[in-house]
Design a protein around this motif. Sequence first.
Motif, PDB file in Angstrom:
ATOM      1  N   GLY A   1       0.885  -1.136  -0.046  1.00 53.56           N
ATOM      2  CA  GLY A   1      -0.028  -0.062  -0.057  1.00 53.56           C
ATOM      3  C   GLY A   1       0.829   1.282   0.041  1.00 53.56           C
ATOM      4  O   GLY A   1       1.589   1.258   0.830  1.00 53.56           O
ATOM      5  N   GLN A   2       0.551   2.122  -0.952  1.00 51.45           N
ATOM      6  CA  GLN A   2       1.556   3.274  -1.147  1.00 51.45           C
ATOM      7  C   GLN A   2       0.905   4.600  -1.087  1.00 51.45           C
ATOM      8  O   GLN A   2      -0.312   4.676  -1.657  1.00 51.45           O
ATOM      9  N   ALA A   3       1.352   5.643  -0.316  1.00 50.68           N
ATOM     10  CA  ALA A   3       0.567   6.948   0.013  1.00 50.68           C
ATOM     11  C   ALA A   3       0.650   8.151  -0.944  1.00 50.68           C
ATOM     12  O   ALA A   3       1.686   8.899  -0.883  1.00 50.68           O
ATOM     13  N   VAL A   4      -0.031   7.724  -1.981  1.00 48.20           N
ATOM     14  CA  VAL A   4      -0.323   8.854  -3.031  1.00 48.20           C
ATOM     15  C   VAL A   4      -0.709   9.953  -2.349  1.00 48.20           C
ATOM     16  O   VAL A   4      -0.324  11.283  -2.917  1.00 48.20           O
ATOM     17  N   TYR A   5      -1.467   9.972  -1.212  1.00 40.81           N
ATOM     18  CA  TYR A   5      -1.881  11.343  -0.603  1.00 40.81           C
ATOM     19  C   TYR A   5      -0.953  11.935   0.016  1.00 40.81           C
ATOM     20  O   TYR A   5      -1.097  13.106   0.214  1.00 40.81           O
ATOM     21  N   ARG A   6       0.178  11.502   0.198  1.00 42.39           N
ATOM     22  CA  ARG A   6       1.294  12.156   0.679  1.00 42.39           C
ATOM     23  C   ARG A   6       2.309  12.744  -0.145  1.00 42.39           C
ATOM     24  O   ARG A   6       3.506  13.172   0.243  1.00 42.39           O
ATOM     25  N   ILE A   7       2.274  12.394  -1.512  1.00 43.55           N
ATOM     26  CA  ILE A   7       3.268  12.880  -2.589  1.00 43.55           C
ATOM     27  C   ILE A   7       3.539  14.390  -2.512  1.00 43.55           C
ATOM     28  O   ILE A   7       4.704  14.796  -2.601  1.00 43.55           O
TER      29      ILE A   7
ATOM     30  N   ALA B   1       8.732 -11.306  -5.113  1.00 43.31           N
ATOM     31  CA  ALA B   1       7.570 -11.478  -4.556  1.00 43.31           C
ATOM     32  C   ALA B   1       6.761 -10.112  -4.345  1.00 43.31           C
ATOM     33  O   ALA B   1       5.672 -10.108  -3.845  1.00 43.31           O
ATOM     34  N   CYS B   2       7.578  -9.139  -4.545  1.00 42.28           N
ATOM     35  CA  CYS B   2       6.623  -7.760  -4.608  1.00 42.28           C
ATOM     36  C   CYS B   2       6.038  -7.597  -5.899  1.00 42.28           C
ATOM     37  O   CYS B   2       6.915  -7.198  -7.019  1.00 42.28           O
ATOM     38  N   LEU B   3       4.931  -7.687  -6.185  1.00 44.18           N
ATOM     39  CA  LEU B   3       4.579  -7.854  -7.686  1.00 44.18           C
ATOM     40  C   LEU B   3       3.251  -6.747  -7.827  1.00 44.18           C
ATOM     41  O   LEU B   3       2.248  -7.092  -8.592  1.00 44.18           O
ATOM     42  N   GLY B   4       3.426  -5.534  -7.480  1.00 48.48           N
ATOM     43  CA  GLY B   4       2.347  -4.640  -7.549  1.00 48.48           C
ATOM     44  C   GLY B   4       2.262  -3.336  -6.793  1.00 48.48           C
ATOM     45  O   GLY B   4       3.169  -3.309  -5.771  1.00 48.48           O
ATOM     46  N   SER B   5       1.355  -2.673  -6.766  1.00 49.12           N
ATOM     47  CA  SER B   5       1.108  -1.359  -5.798  1.00 49.12           C
ATOM     48  C   SER B   5      -0.406  -1.451  -5.753  1.00 49.12           C
ATOM     49  O   SER B   5      -1.285  -1.902  -6.556  1.00 49.12           O
ATOM     50  N   VAL B   6      -0.761  -0.898  -4.305  1.00 51.19           N
ATOM     51  CA  VAL B   6      -2.276  -0.287  -4.380  1.00 51.19           C
ATOM     52  C   VAL B   6      -1.984   0.985  -3.923  1.00 51.19           C
ATOM     53  O   VAL B   6      -1.426   1.302  -2.809  1.00 51.19           O
ATOM     54  N   PHE B   7      -2.451   1.835  -4.464  1.00 52.09           N
ATOM     55  CA  PHE B   7      -2.522   3.347  -4.066  1.00 52.09           C
ATOM     56  C   PHE B   7      -3.341   3.968  -3.227  1.00 52.09           C
ATOM     57  O   PHE B   7      -4.904   3.473  -3.322  1.00 52.09           O
ATOM     58  N   PHE B   8      -3.313   4.563  -2.218  1.00 52.34           N
ATOM     59  CA  PHE B   8      -4.502   5.140  -1.365  1.00 52.34           C
ATOM     60  C   PHE B   8      -4.371   6.741  -1.630  1.00 52.34           C
ATOM     61  O   PHE B   8      -3.283   7.369  -1.197  1.00 52.34           O
TER      62      PHE B   8
ATOM     63  N   THR C   1      -4.674   9.632  -6.836  1.00 51.30           N
ATOM     64  CA  THR C   1      -3.882   9.018  -8.145  1.00 51.30           C
ATOM     65  C   THR C   1      -4.812   7.795  -8.314  1.00 51.30           C
ATOM     66  O   THR C   1      -4.939   6.916  -7.542  1.00 51.30           O
ATOM     67  N   PRO C   2      -5.454   7.601  -9.517  1.00 49.50           N
ATOM     68  CA  PRO C   2      -5.236   8.469 -10.821  1.00 49.50           C
ATOM     69  C   PRO C   2      -6.368   9.525 -10.898  1.00 49.50           C
ATOM     70  O   PRO C   2      -6.426  10.293 -11.818  1.00 49.50           O
ATOM     71  N   GLY C   3      -7.257   9.798  -9.839  1.00 50.28           N
ATOM     72  CA  GLY C   3      -8.258  10.924  -9.848  1.00 50.28           C
ATOM     73  C   GLY C   3      -7.310  12.213  -9.880  1.00 50.28           C
ATOM     74  O   GLY C   3      -8.181  13.257 -10.279  1.00 50.28           O
ATOM     75  N   GLY C   4      -6.254  12.312  -9.344  1.00 47.26           N
ATOM     76  CA  GLY C   4      -5.573  13.465  -9.112  1.00 47.26           C
ATOM     77  C   GLY C   4      -4.149  13.376 -10.027  1.00 47.26           C
ATOM     78  O   GLY C   4      -3.903  12.061 -10.373  1.00 47.26           O
TER      79      GLY C   4
END
Length: 604
Positions: A340-346, A366-373, A378-381
């Motif tokens: 889980g990655q913090a696009v709200y803190r970019i 074993a790290c096979l992707g991302s989930v953005f919060f 993002t991608p709405g912004g």
Amino acid sequence: MTKKLCSIIFIILISLQGLTADPKEEFRAVWVATVLRLDWPSSSTVSTQKNQMINILNTMESYRFNAIVFQVRPACDALYDSKIEPWSNWLTGTEGKAPSPYYDPLAFVVEEAHKRGIEVHAWFNPYRARKGDAGSSAEHVFNTHPEWILAVGSKNSNSQYRSLDERNLPESKAVDYILDPGKEAVREYVLSVIVDVASRYDIDGIHMDDYFYPYSGISNEDAATFAEESRGFTNIHDWRRDNINLLIQAIHDTLEVIKPRVKFGMSPFGIWKNGVPAGIVGLDAYSTIYCDAVTWLNEQWIDYITPQLYWPFGGGQDYGKLMPWWAGIAAENKRHLYPGQAVYRITNWTAGEMPRQIRLNRQTEACLGSVFFRYGFTPGGNPLGFRDSLRNNYYKHPAVPPAMTWKDSLPAPIPQNLQIEFNEAGATLTWEAGEITEAHDDTAYRYLIYKWPLGESLNREDNAHLLAVIPAMEKLTFTDPEFENYQYGISAQDRLSNESDLIQTTTSGIDCFKPSASAWQLHPAFPNPFNPVVQIRYTIPHAARVQLTVYDIRGREMFQEYIDHEQAGIFTREWNASAYPSGIYILTIQAPGFKSAQKISHLK
């Protein structure tokens, strides 16, 4: 610099390029929060809700996301038609009131997302019993079972130590009301809610976040439950962890029986224990919210883990230490990590922070992707241009969710009767679904279209060769305007990304791949509107020098390029308008004896 040193540097650069390349299998997801209407919906009007959701899904498709984590149960309420819990007040404005005209939002999301090749993971908050007006109706569990409710603490003053969907909200000191995890009746109730959704909806995953015991802490509020239902435990802290573990195990065991293809993912707080790994300092999820995510992985109760790693590189919560540590635990247990990655803190960081995190993800086993919060950022912004970076670099090519071979490993049936026809629009491929035999246990869920130069070999792991992903529920056809000197292949994947063998176009008649170019033509730009890249496609009937120019609405030149073509054909160029504002532009093409123009719309 010596020749040997240059060679070493070249090899290193090539290796790094391969490690960070746009992968074919990658979970590209975003949380869409409905609590407090954070992402959706903004209105109680059904038509507005549907239009907004279509816009969300269209945006996700445009930026090549392949999964939505949709919050269906924010606080023991429902954004779907439930006989167990009341309609959410954040959906209709009044808890317990159905949408009018009636529709089922979760069914709508599933149908529309699957049309676009996007997985739907239904997101549940397991224990939150009241939030705002949630819990106000007579039929809400807060009122029907007051004996199940714990009133605990208040919000911590440090907002980073709060549940997922409250991380970027203003500070609040309200008491937390949660279902008591120690009660067997509560665990059975939560399980019944999840089973109901998994049984009735064509979802791809069950997803739960970090709302276990409260971040604000708990003292003796559940002492009576411990006395009544200790199950032989003498240590209340071990008992609390086991309460959570029992629910996780029950969900896993039940899904394996009722719908084993449904993926089960958990999103815990990003730090398991203070000091683990070495140098990490922060809230101890193991002892504060009684979340033992390592046990869930060790027991293989979950298919993927999405720890909320909402920090940058460096410091006491170093992303560069935490993410590889979680990946190691996932790899040991043959499970997937999707951080889980913090696009709200970019906007609090540098523009390079999030791209750097994605690069490290792709270099880590074993790290096979991302989930953005969360979606609104993002991608709405487009904070600090990160969304543009996804489209132009990291999500430049489509990707499919990673295969989970422990759930199923049989491939989908190979497609058949692949045909190719040529017309003014380009090369049109059509095919048919393959037949299920003893070698298959599922029909095709999606089709992968590959494209590679004539005379070369296809590498299906090279994502640059993956042209498109077509949902099996759509019409089995695809048109490619850029077909000269290429060949095509199509494979099928089942729901869990198990891929069939390839069926491909014959190349015995190479001339058929040459475009027909009998007249000058400026084809419609695509996409239009665009953001930020538009494709300029044109036909020339003979060798010529072509001038492409883009003007703004006031006639000022924004872009110009001269291209010398040595033969007739259909050609494509790109214009990247990321440095220019939204607006209407005029695209012109000019050559000896020919001139044409059209309007293009840049919409950021």
